[in-house]
Design a protein around this motif. Structure first.
Motif, short mmCIF file in Angstrom:
data_model
loop_
_atom_site.label_atom_id
_atom_site.label_comp_id
_atom_site.label_asym_id
_atom_site.label_seq_id
_atom_site.Cartn_x
_atom_site.Cartn_y
_atom_site.Cartn_z
N PHE A 94 8.23 6.47 -1.10
CA PHE A 94 8.57 5.14 -1.57
C PHE A 94 9.06 5.23 -3.01
O PHE A 94 8.39 5.82 -3.86
N LYS A 95 10.23 4.67 -3.27
CA LYS A 95 10.78 4.72 -4.62
C LYS A 95 11.14 3.31 -5.09
O LYS A 95 11.67 2.49 -4.32
N ASP A 96 10.89 3.06 -6.37
CA ASP A 96 11.26 1.77 -6.96
C ASP A 96 12.77 1.70 -7.11
O ASP A 96 13.41 2.65 -7.58
N LYS A 149 11.57 -1.92 -3.24
CA LYS A 149 11.32 -0.50 -3.02
C LYS A 149 12.12 -0.04 -1.81
O LYS A 149 12.47 -0.84 -0.94
#
Length: 258
Positions: free
Chosen positions: A193-195, A172
């Motif tokens: 938060f980004k994958d 992430k």
């Protein structure tokens, strides 16, 4: 007579309430495995809680650290693949703990005896952590061709074989976004938060080294010079995509047969 009857009724009611409470607790224990896999083994949660209390005595390679990191009041999402702690067996010490994986820092966190205390497992080569909730197996491997020395990290086992094993790496990132208020020069910073896109790695003969799977066919074939021709034919015939988990799993299974 009326008083005796009332006492008897209240006594029966208490039994019913206790029975209902036991059923509800059993339901919680069964659901604690989450929707991603089977429930934890019977008694695993109790064992995990006890093991976490005397964690320092049972596993020496541990960094005790306060994990109450603050990412800002406007942060969206979570750095964890699974927000809540769940039971997992650490094979090297043969004990069950309450753990969760931080995909931002690539760390495995363990709940300590105090609910506010979080322990971070020091990465040790070939450590294996079997998480019950997701039915996932994490292994600590050293990334090859990394800029860092002894770059150890957690990799999820997809295909385990004494010859060639396949792993998935989940990450992430924290993205900052600047938002301006309408009609004014004021602005606020929002972080999220980004994958990140999953990466895939292979390990040869369980040697503890993670080799990133190349996206180009020619570079992939170079990893198996003695079998390159056979693998090339298989890739073409089966329309294998080197960035897709299902295709890679099929390919690695084939390589392990030749």
């Amino acid at each position: 007579m009326k008083t005796i009857h009332t006492k008897t009724t209240l006594k029966k009611l208490r039994y019913v309430l206790v029975f209902c409470l036991l059923l509800s607790l059993e339901g919680i224990a069964q659901c604690s495995g989450g929707s991603y896999g089977p429930p934890p083994p019977q008694g695993a949660i109790k064992l995990a809680s006890k093991a976490s209390m005397d964690f320092d005595n049972s596993l020496n390679a541990v960094i005790v650290r306060n994990q109450s990191n603050t990412y800002g009041p406007n942060t969206i999402g979570t750095p964890y693949m699974q927000k809540d702690f769940s039971t997992a067996r650490i094979e090297q010490v043969n004990k069950v703990y309450l753990v969760r994986y931080n995909a931002l820092t690539d760390e495995m966190e363990v709940k300590g005896g105090d609910d506010s205390e979080v322990l971070v497992i020091s990465k040790q080569r070939n450590y294996e952590i079997n998480q019950h909730a997701n039915n996932l197996k994490y292994r600590v491997l050293e990334k090859i061709d990394s800029e860092k020395e002894n770059d150890l990290g957690y990799y999820i086992s997809i295909e385990d074989n004494d010859n060639i094993s396949l792993y998935r790496k989940q990450c992430k990132k924290l993205v900052k976004k600047k938002q301006s208020s309408y009609g004014s020069s004021a602005s606020s910073i929002t972080t999220e938060f980004k994958d990140m896109r999953c990466e895939f790695y292979i390990e040869k003969a369980h040697n503890g080294h993670a080799i990133k799977v190349p996206k180009k066919k020619k570079e992939f074939l170079a990893l198996f010079p003695d079998k390159a021709e056979q693998i090339s034919v298989f890739i073409k015939k089966n329309r294998i995509k080197l960035n897709k988990e299902k295709s890679l799993k099929k390919l690695i299974k084939y390589i392990n047969t030749i």
